[in-house]
Design a protein around this motif. Sequence first.
Motif, PDB file in Angstrom:
ATOM      1  N   ARG A 152       0.785  -1.230   0.000  1.00 20.32           N
ATOM      2  CA  ARG A 152       0.000   0.000   0.000  1.00 20.32           C
ATOM      3  C   ARG A 152       0.817   1.280   0.000  1.00 20.32           C
ATOM      4  O   ARG A 152       0.258   2.366   0.025  1.00 20.32           O
ATOM      5  CB  ARG A 152      -0.948   0.023   1.207  1.00 20.32           C
ATOM      6  N   GLY A 153       2.148   1.196   0.007  1.00 22.85           N
ATOM      7  CA  GLY A 153       2.927   2.421   0.017  1.00 22.85           C
ATOM      8  C   GLY A 153       4.377   2.176   0.378  1.00 22.85           C
ATOM      9  O   GLY A 153       4.875   1.056   0.307  1.00 22.85           O
ATOM     10  N   GLY A 154       5.052   3.249   0.786  1.00 24.26           N
ATOM     11  CA  GLY A 154       6.461   3.143   1.132  1.00 24.26           C
ATOM     12  C   GLY A 154       7.071   4.507   1.341  1.00 24.26           C
ATOM     13  O   GLY A 154       6.396   5.457   1.757  1.00 24.26           O
ATOM     14  N   VAL A 185      -3.198   5.326  -3.684  1.00 23.16           N
ATOM     15  CA  VAL A 185      -4.595   5.729  -3.495  1.00 23.16           C
ATOM     16  C   VAL A 185      -5.504   5.250  -4.616  1.00 23.16           C
ATOM     17  O   VAL A 185      -6.725   5.308  -4.497  1.00 23.16           O
ATOM     18  CB  VAL A 185      -4.697   7.260  -3.340  1.00 23.16           C
ATOM     19  N   SER A 186      -4.918   4.803  -5.723  1.00 23.93           N
ATOM     20  CA  SER A 186      -5.697   4.204  -6.812  1.00 23.93           C
ATOM     21  C   SER A 186      -4.752   3.347  -7.639  1.00 23.93           C
ATOM     22  O   SER A 186      -3.593   3.149  -7.259  1.00 23.93           O
ATOM     23  CB  SER A 186      -6.365   5.283  -7.683  1.00 23.93           C
ATOM     24  N   ARG A 188      -2.975   3.762 -10.217  1.00 24.66           N
ATOM     25  CA  ARG A 188      -1.698   4.336 -10.655  1.00 24.66           C
ATOM     26  C   ARG A 188      -1.356   5.655  -9.961  1.00 24.66           C
ATOM     27  O   ARG A 188      -0.385   6.323 -10.328  1.00 24.66           O
ATOM     28  CB  ARG A 188      -1.694   4.535 -12.177  1.00 24.66           C
ATOM     29  N   ASN A 189      -2.120   6.049  -8.975  1.00 22.45           N
ATOM     30  CA  ASN A 189      -1.856   7.289  -8.252  1.00 22.45           C
ATOM     31  C   ASN A 189      -1.266   7.011  -6.876  1.00 22.45           C
ATOM     32  O   ASN A 189      -1.743   6.122  -6.160  1.00 22.45           O
ATOM     33  CB  ASN A 189      -3.138   8.103  -8.078  1.00 22.45           C
ATOM     34  N   ILE A 190      -0.247   7.790  -6.513  1.00 19.09           N
ATOM     35  CA  ILE A 190       0.278   7.738  -5.153  1.00 19.09           C
ATOM     36  C   ILE A 190       0.202   9.141  -4.554  1.00 19.09           C
ATOM     37  O   ILE A 190       0.328  10.144  -5.261  1.00 19.09           O
ATOM     38  CB  ILE A 190       1.732   7.216  -5.099  1.00 19.09           C
ATOM     39  N   TYR A 191      -0.019   9.184  -3.239  1.00 26.63           N
ATOM     40  CA  TYR A 191      -0.075  10.474  -2.550  1.00 26.63           C
ATOM     41  C   TYR A 191       1.166  10.617  -1.684  1.00 26.63           C
ATOM     42  O   TYR A 191       1.470   9.746  -0.864  1.00 26.63           O
ATOM     43  CB  TYR A 191      -1.328  10.601  -1.687  1.00 26.63           C
ATOM     44  N   TYR A 252       0.942  10.830 -10.400  1.00 25.96           N
ATOM     45  CA  TYR A 252       0.391   9.795 -11.273  1.00 25.96           C
ATOM     46  C   TYR A 252       1.529   9.078 -11.987  1.00 25.96           C
ATOM     47  O   TYR A 252       2.284   9.694 -12.749  1.00 25.96           O
ATOM     48  CB  TYR A 252      -0.563  10.424 -12.291  1.00 25.96           C
ATOM     49  N   LEU A 253       1.678   7.798 -11.736  1.00 25.63           N
ATOM     50  CA  LEU A 253       2.708   6.995 -12.395  1.00 25.63           C
ATOM     51  C   LEU A 253       2.123   6.463 -13.700  1.00 25.63           C
ATOM     52  O   LEU A 253       1.399   5.474 -13.718  1.00 25.63           O
ATOM     53  CB  LEU A 253       3.154   5.850 -11.481  1.00 25.63           C
ATOM     54  N   SER A 254       2.439   7.133 -14.785  1.00 25.05           N
ATOM     55  CA  SER A 254       1.760   6.850 -16.047  1.00 25.05           C
ATOM     56  C   SER A 254       2.351   5.672 -16.804  1.00 25.05           C
ATOM     57  O   SER A 254       1.693   5.095 -17.668  1.00 25.05           O
ATOM     58  CB  SER A 254       1.782   8.097 -16.945  1.00 25.05           C
TER      59      SER A 254
END
Length: 282
Positions: A152-154, A185-186, A188-191, A252-254
């Motif tokens: 879920r993150g890092g 958060v979705s 391909r999106n990270i916050y 956004y990691l495209s």
Amino acid sequence: MDLALAFATQLCPASAKRTIHELKPFSMNPGAAVKLSFHKKFSCSVAVAPDRIRVSEVEVENKKHDLLRAVQETQRGLVATADQRSVIEEALVTVEGYNMGEPIELGKLDGTWRLQYTSAPDVLILLEAAARLPFFQVGQIFQNFECRDQSRGGVVRNVVRWSIPTLLEEQEGATLVVSAKFDVVSARNIYLQFEEIKVQDINISEQLQALIAPALLPRSFLSLQILQFIRTFKAQVPVRRPERRSVGGLYYLSYLDRDMLLGRAVGGGGVFVFTKAQPLKL
């Protein structure tokens, strides 16, 4: 029965994997169903041919090469013209289309990525300052993700190598590290939630070392202590405080594969082109 077999043969060419289908052929008995074992009767395939997969991989690599070639003469985006930016954006969108919508693989994201191009104003200001000021240099810029075995993150660290000529070593005289925690958060999106800014790994020039501790004179304990202090010096400034909300942003990691990372800062923050680099010691 002959009509059914002929129809099945057209659907399944002879070079393929074997499977079993149930067909309802044209016959005098409308309710009759005939089970045909293509495993026994003949070979057929419903899978994508390996050659087609290889062609697709070659196509992706060629488009990635086109993108890197387009950004090559822009000094990481600093001197990119409007025409160059248009060509780069077109090449960027083409590469992004190859794994659009696929979820982020944190195991693949983990590691160090070197900046090749950006249109982000906050980074371009840094590059412009280095181009204008004779006493300031900017070396390599990296993003270092620590998210192996996470779901879920890092942690991500923006790393900037910089220098002051004659005082510090060329290009890599010191390191600026901006650390942030990130959450997926979705798809391909990270916050990002920024944690701290740190200056470390100060490498003073030979001229400054000679000034502090001349090579022709016996080096005193004090001069050696000064050199050691400078080399190990770290300055940390926390960005996140309990009494206020952390500074953050949506990223956004495209596109992501084993050797290229493309990103877009949501809200007009610019685009980023990274390639995989050797691990950093931070």
